[in-house]
Design a protein around this motif. Structure first.
Motif, PDB file in Angstrom:
ATOM      1  N   ARG A 258      56.420  23.721  47.180  1.00  0.00           N
ATOM      2  CA  ARG A 258      57.276  23.799  46.162  1.00  0.00           C
ATOM      3  C   ARG A 258      57.637  25.418  46.376  1.00  0.00           C
ATOM      4  NH1 ARG A 258      57.199  19.075  45.755  1.00  0.00           N
ATOM      5  NH2 ARG A 258      56.966  17.898  43.817  1.00  0.00           N
ATOM      6  N   VAL A 259      57.014  26.313  46.417  1.00  0.00           N
ATOM      7  CA  VAL A 259      56.963  27.912  46.404  1.00  0.00           C
ATOM      8  C   VAL A 259      57.989  28.187  47.532  1.00  0.00           C
ATOM      9  CG1 VAL A 259      55.754  30.198  47.054  1.00  0.00           C
ATOM     10  CG2 VAL A 259      54.750  28.367  45.485  1.00  0.00           C
ATOM     11  N   CYS A 262      61.396  27.434  46.535  1.00  0.00           N
ATOM     12  CA  CYS A 262      62.057  28.439  45.430  1.00  0.00           C
ATOM     13  C   CYS A 262      62.439  29.695  46.120  1.00  0.00           C
ATOM     14  CB  CYS A 262      60.977  28.826  44.325  1.00  0.00           C
ATOM     15  SG  CYS A 262      60.492  27.513  43.183  1.00  0.00           S
ATOM     16  N   THR A 266      63.768  32.791  41.062  1.00  0.00           N
ATOM     17  CA  THR A 266      62.704  33.046  40.237  1.00  0.00           C
ATOM     18  C   THR A 266      61.574  31.662  40.117  1.00  0.00           C
ATOM     19  OG1 THR A 266      64.084  34.301  38.563  1.00  0.00           O
ATOM     20  CG2 THR A 266      62.124  33.603  37.593  1.00  0.00           C
ATOM     21  N   LEU A 267      60.552  32.169  40.081  1.00  0.00           N
ATOM     22  CA  LEU A 267      59.356  31.097  40.157  1.00  0.00           C
ATOM     23  C   LEU A 267      58.636  30.871  38.926  1.00  0.00           C
ATOM     24  CD1 LEU A 267      57.560  29.280  42.258  1.00  0.00           C
ATOM     25  CD2 LEU A 267      55.857  31.352  42.003  1.00  0.00           C
ATOM     26  N   LEU A 292      49.163  30.995  44.272  1.00  0.00           N
ATOM     27  CA  LEU A 292      50.176  31.933  44.591  1.00  0.00           C
ATOM     28  C   LEU A 292      49.673  33.082  45.081  1.00  0.00           C
ATOM     29  CD1 LEU A 292      53.384  32.444  44.433  1.00  0.00           C
ATOM     30  CD2 LEU A 292      53.104  32.949  42.303  1.00  0.00           C
ATOM     31  N   ARG A 303      55.836  38.154  46.320  1.00  0.00           N
ATOM     32  CA  ARG A 303      56.463  38.140  44.977  1.00  0.00           C
ATOM     33  C   ARG A 303      57.322  39.595  44.646  1.00  0.00           C
ATOM     34  NH1 ARG A 303      51.286  36.283  41.659  1.00  0.00           N
ATOM     35  NH2 ARG A 303      50.355  37.652  43.208  1.00  0.00           N
ATOM     36  N   LYS A 320      60.561  36.665  41.329  1.00  0.00           N
ATOM     37  CA  LYS A 320      61.142  35.847  42.617  1.00  0.00           C
ATOM     38  C   LYS A 320      60.423  35.817  43.705  1.00  0.00           C
ATOM     39  CE  LYS A 320      66.117  36.883  41.941  1.00  0.00           C
ATOM     40  NZ  LYS A 320      67.289  37.097  42.570  1.00  0.00           N
ATOM     41  N   VAL A 321      60.080  34.793  44.620  1.00  0.00           N
ATOM     42  CA  VAL A 321      59.479  34.774  45.615  1.00  0.00           C
ATOM     43  C   VAL A 321      60.417  34.664  46.760  1.00  0.00           C
ATOM     44  CG1 VAL A 321      57.644  33.485  44.597  1.00  0.00           C
ATOM     45  CG2 VAL A 321      59.295  32.213  45.230  1.00  0.00           C
TER      46      VAL A 321
END
Length: 456
Positions: A258-259, A262, A266-267, A292, A303, A320-321
């Motif tokens: 999921r990360v 993204c 923005t997470l 995270l 990040r 944001k990532v």
């Protein structure tokens, strides 16, 4: 009696076995003369980023400068033949090398310790080596077991850490034989032919798709994707689940996907929590927040905060990532996250990290204008030093008036609010040009050209 495995490893090491060695642009500084108490130089980064080969590059440079190979000792502690690696293993390796080359004890030795984190109690052992040995020391370590913050704690001023990322675009075109050194070092004033522009533009598209992990270069797409996915799985299993004893490994694996999906966005941990719960996975916002942080420690993602929040240690703003590599993000996430603009923004963020050092990387942030809330992708500058900020917008194309208006309005507004005269737009597909308004200027530059400009 010398350990036969260690002796065989030392005797069989030949730099020729690892050639060709693609030069990396990570500058480790001038080699120190061997002496007791030298600062150790520690290269950190994600697995498979090329840390070992950066050591080989340094060893070749030392030999080319006149240092005999009898004074250069390379030990890879990740070799499974060594069994459980302890400080005694390290002592045996040094004693064996000195027995083979006694002159290195007298004249000084250049020590290259690869994957030192495999040693139990590596910090205390390395401190002893630094404090008692006439040596110049280089070290690599997977960041999961040798974090920058752990280096600071363990060595208390005895070490310098250097961050190695996968290939930059400059390194990518060199490694793939797309451009030679003459083209890479050409000044913008010299200009590029139409053919060179097309070659470099196509290479940029390929770089954003394939990424910069050395072992992935030139592989057919299915093999490359499988390899990069295996990198993510290994980071999650070894560097997160095992290291932090995570009781729910499936949650960790799904969180990583999921990360990475993204990437450049923005997470929201709350949104991911809801998605995982809907998929039948028991989790909590606290666990996901910890994961995270662990992913960032392992160099899987970074990040980036809002500019206005840069000086606040605790903030409720959502970051944001950005992934460690655009190719890895494309390979490990869902098809919907493979947008070229996202991957270009990812690559730009990583290049900005390369062009900054140490704590100055905290000076990379995004920003929204005060008047209308328009977003500028990157604001680069050290708030504490009150430097002149650089404003940078990133987009896949600038091919119609509406896009030009959308991409420039945030820069015009933020430049006026901050009193800055210049801004930049890095465009994936588009020409080089300038936009002028009321004494302000926005310079539009093709992505391939911006990446080749290696100014720091």
């Amino acid at each position: 009696m010398a350990n036969p495995i260690i002796e065989e490893k030392l005797r069989s090491f030949r730099i020729e076995d690892f050639q060709p060695i693609v030069p990396r642009e990570l500058d480790l500084g001038r080699p120190l003369q061997p002496k007791i108490g030298n600062l150790a130089k520690v290269i950190v980064g994600m697995r498979r980023s090329g840390k070992s080969y950066r050591l080989f590059q340094e060893m070749e440079a030392l030999h080319a400068s006149g240092i005999d190979w009898n004074h250069i000792c390379y030990i890879n502690f990740e070799d499974d033949r060594l069994g459980d690696v302890t400080p005694e293993t390290g002592d045996e390796a040094l004693e064996t090398f000195y027995a083979m080359h006694p002159e290195s004890m007298r004249d000084g030795i250049y020590l290259f310790f690869d994957e030192l984190q495999e040693m139990q109690g590596w910090g205390r052992w390395l401190r002893r080596i630094i404090d008692t040995t006439k040596a110049t020391v280089y070290v690599t370590g997977s960041s999961s077991k040798m974090l920058s913050k752990e280096i600071s704690t363990e060595f208390r001023g005895r070490a310098l850490d250097f961050e190695l990322l996968p290939f930059s675009f400059r390194e990518f075109v060199r490694a793939n034989g797309i451009a030679d050194d003459e083209l890479l070092h050409r000044s913008s004033q010299s200009g590029y032919s139409t053919e060179e522009r097309l070659i470099l533009s196509n290479a940029m598209t390929r770089y954003l798709e394939e990424g910069g992990f050395p072992a992935a270069q030139g592989l057919p797409t299915p093999q490359r994707v499988a390899l990069l996915q295996s990198y993510v799985q290994r980071v999650v299993s070894r560097d997160v689940v095992e290291r932090y004893d995570i009781a729910r490994p499936r949650v960790a694996a799904m969180m990583a996907r999921r990360v990475l999906g993204c990437n450049g966005k923005t997470l929201s941990v709350r949104k991911i929590e809801n998605e995982l719960r809907s998929a039948g996975l028991t989790t909590s916002r606290e666990l996901l927040g910890d994961l995270l942080e662990y992913f960032e420690d392992a160099y899987l993602v970074f990040r980036m905060r809002e500019f206005s929040m840069a000086l606040r240690e605790k903030t409720t703003s959502m970051p944001k990532v950005y992934a460690i590599d655009p190719g890895l993000a494309a390979a490990a996430s869902t098809a919907s996250s493979k947008d070229e603009g996202q991957r270009l923004g990812n690559a730009v963020y990583l290049e900005l990290r390369r062009r900054t050092i140490g704590f100055r990387r905290d000076g990379i942030s995004s920003c929204h204008t005060q008047a209308h809330g328009y977003e500028v992708d990157f604001v680069v500058g050290d708030v504490l030093e009150q430097e002149q900020y650089e404003l940078c917008q990133v987009t896949a194309a600038m091919d119609d008036p509406k896009t030009v208006e959308r991409e420039t309005r945030a820069l015009w507004e933020l430049m006026e609010e901050r009193g800055l005269k210049e801004g930049a737009i890095i465009v994936g597909q588009g020409k080089e040009c300038e936009y002028h308004r009321n004494g302000f200027v926005i310079r539009q530059i093709p992505a391939w050209k911006w990446f080749l400009n290696n100014s720091k």
